[in-house]
Scaffold this active site. Structure first.
Site, PDB file in Angstrom:
ATOM      1  N   HIS A  60     -18.420  26.764  60.797  1.00 28.59           N
ATOM      2  CA  HIS A  60     -19.436  26.201  59.896  1.00 28.59           C
ATOM      3  C   HIS A  60     -20.053  24.947  60.501  1.00 28.59           C
ATOM      4  O   HIS A  60     -19.445  24.273  61.344  1.00 28.59           O
ATOM      5  CB  HIS A  60     -18.855  25.888  58.516  1.00 28.59           C
ATOM      6  CG  HIS A  60     -17.985  24.661  58.501  1.00 28.59           C
ATOM      7  ND1 HIS A  60     -18.497  23.384  58.360  1.00 28.59           N
ATOM      8  CD2 HIS A  60     -16.645  24.501  58.608  1.00 28.59           C
ATOM      9  CE1 HIS A  60     -17.515  22.511  58.373  1.00 28.59           C
ATOM     10  NE2 HIS A  60     -16.368  23.164  58.532  1.00 28.59           N
ATOM     11  N   CYS A  61     -21.265  24.644  60.059  1.00 25.96           N
ATOM     12  CA  CYS A  61     -21.919  23.376  60.364  1.00 25.96           C
ATOM     13  C   CYS A  61     -22.268  22.741  59.022  1.00 25.96           C
ATOM     14  O   CYS A  61     -21.552  22.952  58.036  1.00 25.96           O
ATOM     15  CB  CYS A  61     -23.139  23.565  61.259  1.00 25.96           C
ATOM     16  SG  CYS A  61     -24.381  24.712  60.649  1.00 25.96           S
ATOM     17  N   TRP A  62     -23.323  21.942  58.955  1.00 25.44           N
ATOM     18  CA  TRP A  62     -23.641  21.261  57.705  1.00 25.44           C
ATOM     19  C   TRP A  62     -24.219  22.209  56.651  1.00 25.44           C
ATOM     20  O   TRP A  62     -23.719  22.309  55.534  1.00 25.44           O
ATOM     21  CB  TRP A  62     -24.602  20.101  57.964  1.00 25.44           C
ATOM     22  CG  TRP A  62     -25.221  19.505  56.729  1.00 25.44           C
ATOM     23  CD1 TRP A  62     -26.533  19.391  56.462  1.00 25.44           C
ATOM     24  CD2 TRP A  62     -24.541  18.926  55.604  1.00 25.44           C
ATOM     25  NE1 TRP A  62     -26.737  18.784  55.232  1.00 25.44           N
ATOM     26  CE2 TRP A  62     -25.528  18.494  54.685  1.00 25.44           C
ATOM     27  CE3 TRP A  62     -23.194  18.755  55.269  1.00 25.44           C
ATOM     28  CZ2 TRP A  62     -25.218  17.890  53.465  1.00 25.44           C
ATOM     29  CZ3 TRP A  62     -22.878  18.154  54.051  1.00 25.44           C
ATOM     30  CH2 TRP A  62     -23.881  17.729  53.176  1.00 25.44           C
TER      31      TRP A  62
END
Length: 343
Positions: free
Chosen positions: A93-95
């Site tokens: 995941h990222c933001w």
């Protein structure tokens, strides 16, 4: 193609894999999903450069600059992931669940690793705690009682007996008083404190009681989430009533091991409210190894403060009288007390 998962699926399935957070080191340090590892696509400085180009020029130029930064690091990312995850799948995941996580997932799958993506990214995870708190009818029971009555130890015994326990002081690494940081690890960021609460509560059943210690809005430098605090304020309080002698015994046992200078610094934090004379007396007792007398002075202040706080609570009160500081016995008695009330 990596599979996109909603938050609950992502978290439940990740038990059998490795959560990979590809945000920058500074984003990760501010707060992350408990158990995640950080494989940042960009350094803090690189992310700033790419963001500036995106705002001032174009998305295409920003992507080109990003590729320039990432290209030389690609082999290293794959090696790190294989060392950390082995044959386990990656949960990336990222933001916002956008380009950074998709790019890393593409790389890892190209290298033969199975990947999953968090739909909505870390932003969705952060929203998850609010959803848990506002969308569930929780049955909180607050364990109250003055300083030295062994609330934290009783909570630990309740957990051993199968009860659901939210140990806010344990998660905050602070006991909630001027002396609360002594012997504790550094406190987490407030964002991480909230994430750790999320991690505990998402495993709870809303159909069962959740025990929690009575706290003020702040625990050291951490704040109880704004959605959670009103629920605790309105919850039923089980009030421990214990004679002062075993309470003093507990305080001496817990704090006499610390250097006098550390205890003196803690007394000085409450000097204005304790009063100059009482503070000087407490310091004198400490310097003469009379920890019990110093603890008596501290209790005079904290008992008065606790009485005021207790009167502000909106929930029902249940008196729970005990004669000794026996956490296991008192925990068992508490469970029986609640059974009798519910029968």
């Amino acid at each position: 193609m990596p599979q996109k998962l909603l938050l609950n699926e992502f978290l439940s399935q990740s038990i059998n894999g490795l959560i990979v957070d590809v945000r920058t080191p500074s984003e990760f340090e501010s707060g992350h999903i408990p158990g995640a590892v950080n494989l940042p696509l960009f350094s803090n400085e690189e992310r700033a450069v790419v963001g500036t180009i995106y705002k001032q020029h174009s998305k295409e130029e920003a992507i080109e600059k990003g590729l320039e930064f990432v290209g030389p690091k690609m082999a290293g990312f794959v090696k790190q992931a294989k060392i950390l995850a082995g044959r386990k799948p990656l949960f990336i995941h990222c933001w916002r669940g956008g380009m950074r996580s998709a790019s890393m997932a593409w790389l890892m799958e190209t290298a033969g690793m199975k990947c999953n993506l968090l739909q909505g990214g870390y932003k969705a995870y952060r929203a998850g705690l609010e959803e848990i708190l506002t969308g569930t009818n929780w049955q909180f029971t607050v364990l109250g009682g003055p300083t030295g009555s062994g609330k934290t130890s009783i909570l630990a015994e309740l957990e051993k007996l199968g009860e659901q326990v939210l140990d806010l002081e344990g998660l905050a690494h602070h006991k909630g008083s001027a002396f609360g940081a002594l012997g504790q690890e550094p406190q987490p960021t407030n964002e991480q404190f909230e994430n750790d609460i999320h991690e505990v509560m998402r495993r709870f059943s809303p159909n069962r009681r959740v025990w929690v210690e009575g706290e003020s809005r702040t625990i050291g430098r951490n704040f109880i989430p704004q959605q959670l605090f009103p629920l605790l304020e309105a919850a039923t309080v089980v009030e421990i009533e214990m004679p002062i002698s075993p309470r003093l015994d507990r305080l001496v046992a817990e704090y006499a091991a610390f250097e006098p200078i550390k205890l003196i610094e803690s007394f000085l934090k409450i000097k204005k409210r304790l009063g100059g004379l009482r503070t000087e007396q407490a310091i004198s007792f400490l310097l003469n190894d009379d920890y019990r007398s110093a603890a008596e002075i501290a209790l005079q202040y904290y008992d008065k403060s606790y009485s005021y706080t207790l009167n502000q609570r909106k929930g029902a009160h249940i008196d729970f009288k005990v004669e000794s500081d026996d956490p296991k016995k008192n925990a068992m008695m508490l469970i029986e007390l609640m059974k009798d009330r519910n029968s």
